[in-house]
Design a protein around this motif. Structure first.
Motif, PDB file in Angstrom:
ATOM      1  N   GLY A 110      14.918  26.411  46.138  1.00 55.12           N
ATOM      2  CA  GLY A 110      16.237  26.171  45.571  1.00 55.12           C
ATOM      3  C   GLY A 110      16.678  27.223  44.586  1.00 55.12           C
ATOM      4  O   GLY A 110      17.776  27.142  44.023  1.00 55.12           O
ATOM      5  N   THR A 111      15.820  28.236  44.369  1.00 56.44           N
ATOM      6  CA  THR A 111      16.128  29.325  43.448  1.00 56.44           C
ATOM      7  C   THR A 111      15.626  30.632  44.038  1.00 56.44           C
ATOM      8  O   THR A 111      14.859  30.650  45.011  1.00 56.44           O
ATOM      9  CB  THR A 111      15.452  29.123  42.083  1.00 56.44           C
ATOM     10  N   TYR A 112      16.053  31.725  43.419  1.00 57.78           N
ATOM     11  CA  TYR A 112      15.483  33.025  43.750  1.00 57.78           C
ATOM     12  C   TYR A 112      15.427  33.851  42.469  1.00 57.78           C
ATOM     13  O   TYR A 112      16.163  33.594  41.503  1.00 57.78           O
ATOM     14  CB  TYR A 112      16.317  33.743  44.813  1.00 57.78           C
ATOM     15  N   ALA A 113      14.519  34.820  42.442  1.00 59.13           N
ATOM     16  CA  ALA A 113      14.402  35.737  41.307  1.00 59.13           C
ATOM     17  C   ALA A 113      14.847  37.117  41.754  1.00 59.13           C
ATOM     18  O   ALA A 113      14.653  37.501  42.917  1.00 59.13           O
ATOM     19  CB  ALA A 113      12.968  35.783  40.796  1.00 59.13           C
ATOM     20  N   THR A 124      26.132  36.518  48.247  1.00 56.70           N
ATOM     21  CA  THR A 124      26.693  36.258  46.924  1.00 56.70           C
ATOM     22  C   THR A 124      27.210  34.829  46.808  1.00 56.70           C
ATOM     23  O   THR A 124      27.098  34.192  45.748  1.00 56.70           O
ATOM     24  CB  THR A 124      27.829  37.251  46.631  1.00 56.70           C
ATOM     25  N   ALA A 125      27.745  34.303  47.898  1.00 56.22           N
ATOM     26  CA  ALA A 125      28.354  32.973  47.867  1.00 56.22           C
ATOM     27  C   ALA A 125      27.363  31.858  47.579  1.00 56.22           C
ATOM     28  O   ALA A 125      27.769  30.765  47.160  1.00 56.22           O
ATOM     29  CB  ALA A 125      29.056  32.693  49.194  1.00 56.22           C
ATOM     30  N   VAL A 126      26.049  32.085  47.791  1.00 50.89           N
ATOM     31  CA  VAL A 126      25.063  31.019  47.562  1.00 50.89           C
ATOM     32  C   VAL A 126      24.368  31.173  46.221  1.00 50.89           C
ATOM     33  O   VAL A 126      23.543  30.345  45.854  1.00 50.89           O
ATOM     34  CB  VAL A 126      24.006  30.974  48.691  1.00 50.89           C
ATOM     35  N   ARG A 127      24.699  32.193  45.461  1.00 54.18           N
ATOM     36  CA  ARG A 127      24.033  32.454  44.188  1.00 54.18           C
ATOM     37  C   ARG A 127      24.753  31.717  43.066  1.00 54.18           C
ATOM     38  O   ARG A 127      25.955  31.876  42.876  1.00 54.18           O
ATOM     39  CB  ARG A 127      24.002  33.950  43.898  1.00 54.18           C
ATOM     40  N   LEU A 140      20.343  28.255  43.909  1.00 51.71           N
ATOM     41  CA  LEU A 140      20.982  28.494  45.205  1.00 51.71           C
ATOM     42  C   LEU A 140      21.801  27.276  45.608  1.00 51.71           C
ATOM     43  O   LEU A 140      21.457  26.141  45.270  1.00 51.71           O
ATOM     44  CB  LEU A 140      19.914  28.773  46.277  1.00 51.71           C
ATOM     45  N   ASP A 141      22.861  27.533  46.353  1.00 52.28           N
ATOM     46  CA  ASP A 141      23.706  26.452  46.850  1.00 52.28           C
ATOM     47  C   ASP A 141      23.071  25.855  48.097  1.00 52.28           C
ATOM     48  O   ASP A 141      23.232  26.378  49.209  1.00 52.28           O
ATOM     49  CB  ASP A 141      25.104  26.983  47.165  1.00 52.28           C
ATOM     50  N   VAL A 142      22.346  24.766  47.922  1.00 54.50           N
ATOM     51  CA  VAL A 142      21.575  24.194  49.027  1.00 54.50           C
ATOM     52  C   VAL A 142      22.461  23.529  50.079  1.00 54.50           C
ATOM     53  O   VAL A 142      21.968  23.119  51.133  1.00 54.50           O
ATOM     54  CB  VAL A 142      20.534  23.186  48.491  1.00 54.50           C
ATOM     55  N   ALA A 147      23.217  29.688  55.804  1.00 55.82           N
ATOM     56  CA  ALA A 147      22.974  30.951  55.102  1.00 55.82           C
ATOM     57  C   ALA A 147      21.555  31.024  54.542  1.00 55.82           C
ATOM     58  O   ALA A 147      20.952  32.101  54.483  1.00 55.82           O
ATOM     59  CB  ALA A 147      23.991  31.127  53.975  1.00 55.82           C
ATOM     60  N   LEU A 148      21.009  29.885  54.134  1.00 52.98           N
ATOM     61  CA  LEU A 148      19.686  29.863  53.501  1.00 52.98           C
ATOM     62  C   LEU A 148      18.539  29.797  54.504  1.00 52.98           C
ATOM     63  O   LEU A 148      17.455  30.334  54.251  1.00 52.98           O
ATOM     64  CB  LEU A 148      19.593  28.670  52.544  1.00 52.98           C
ATOM     65  N   ARG A 149      18.767  29.134  55.623  1.00 54.86           N
ATOM     66  CA  ARG A 149      17.671  28.876  56.548  1.00 54.86           C
ATOM     67  C   ARG A 149      16.921  30.135  56.986  1.00 54.86           C
ATOM     68  O   ARG A 149      15.680  30.146  56.965  1.00 54.86           O
ATOM     69  CB  ARG A 149      18.189  28.128  57.786  1.00 54.86           C
TER      70      ARG A 149
END
Length: 289
Positions: A110-113, A124-127, A140-142, A147-149
């Motif tokens: 659910g996050t990134y570094a 950018t849209a999911v950050r 992150l926008d779960v 986009a995340l998968r």
């Protein structure tokens, strides 16, 4: 192991058989008998490409280690190791598997570094907003699963490629924080279930990290739970849906004496340890019942 025929053939009879051209047949059968599987000779090993099994009869008997910093100590007397898939080498996972240790991959879902090798792959849209207490990390926008998968699937594949058989889904509780998006309980529930399904499709056993309010709903979807500080937060009873289903609960406290909190958690059937917050090699484990 010596294999003997049920009815020994007399030497005279054997000589007659050989004279009748059966020598080649007998010689061909010998290696088949010697190499064929014999029940009870050795335990069945879990193949490298299979998800980690969690036998119900061992649910309350696991000892575990959680290490995300410092040189990895592969000699720790633990059955289960929860490790960083980027820092941990294939040589280290091979050494642990050779000792029949179960390996769990720690993946932030659910996050990134900003220092993550795949950080630039997140659109950018999911950050979202910054993660409190972790400079350089963002939520992150779960809700944006498509986009995340692909990125998360590759994180899971990294685990699988290094020999892990299970994955613990960390930061799967953005709705409880301020992620910068209007996430709600149902958004998170759907995302976490999708992750469990994705993990299984890649031959990984899924585990839920924290997200205590959703434990009752998600226990059927996950094979084990990882929890931080349920004693300090007075939340241990909420983890019982896992323990009652004979699924492991790997629990850690960062303060307090194990002599005190072990009474509670071991009684619940949890595998409990005391750790420093930087999660280096040091640990103090609770005794088993």
């Amino acid at each position: 192991m010596r294999i003997r025929p049920a009815r020994p053939l007399p030497w005279a009879g054997l000589a007659r058989a050989l004279r009748h051209g059966l020598r080649r047949t007998l010689l061909a059968l010998v290696p088949l008998l010697l190499l064929g599987p014999v029940p009870g000779c050795h335990p069945e090993l879990v193949p490298p490409r299979a998800p980690t099994p969690w036998p119900a009869e061992l649910a309350h008997r696991w000892q575990w280690q959680w290490q995300l910093s410092g040189p990895l100590d592969v000699a720790v007397e633990a059955d289960v190791f929860l490790l960083d898939p980027v820092r941990t080498t294939s040589t280290e996972t091979t050494a642990l598997r050779a000792r029949d240790r179960r390996l769990v991959c720690h993946v932030r879902v659910g996050t990134y570094a900003g220092t993550d090798p795949d950080a630039t792959r997140f659109p950018t849209a999911v950050r979202g907003a910054a993660v409190a207490g972790r400079p350089g990390s963002r939520w992150l926008d779960v809700r944006q699963w498509d986009a995340l998968r692909p990125v998360l699937a590759d994180r899971f594949r990294l685990c699988r490629g290094k020999g892990f058989g299970a994955v613990a889904l960390a930061d799967a509780d953005g709705y409880l924080h301020r992620p910068g998006f209007p996430l709600d309980f149902d958004d998170q529930l759907l995302f976490n279930r999708r992750l469990a399904t994705l993990a299984r499709s890649l031959d990984l056993s899924p585990g839920l990290v924290n997200d205590v309010p959703q434990v009752a709903a998600l226990a059927p979807d996950f094979d084990f739970a990882v929890n931080e500080e349920c004693v300090r937060l007075r939340q241990c009873a909420k983890l019982l849906p896992f323990a009652d289903a004979d699924k492991p609960v790997f629990h850690v406290e960062y303060a307090g004496s194990p002599d005190r909190f072990c009474v509670t958690t071991v009684g619940y059937g949890f595998a409990s340890i005391r750790k420093d917050r930087d999660l280096d090699a040091w640990r103090e484990s609770c005794p088993l019942l």
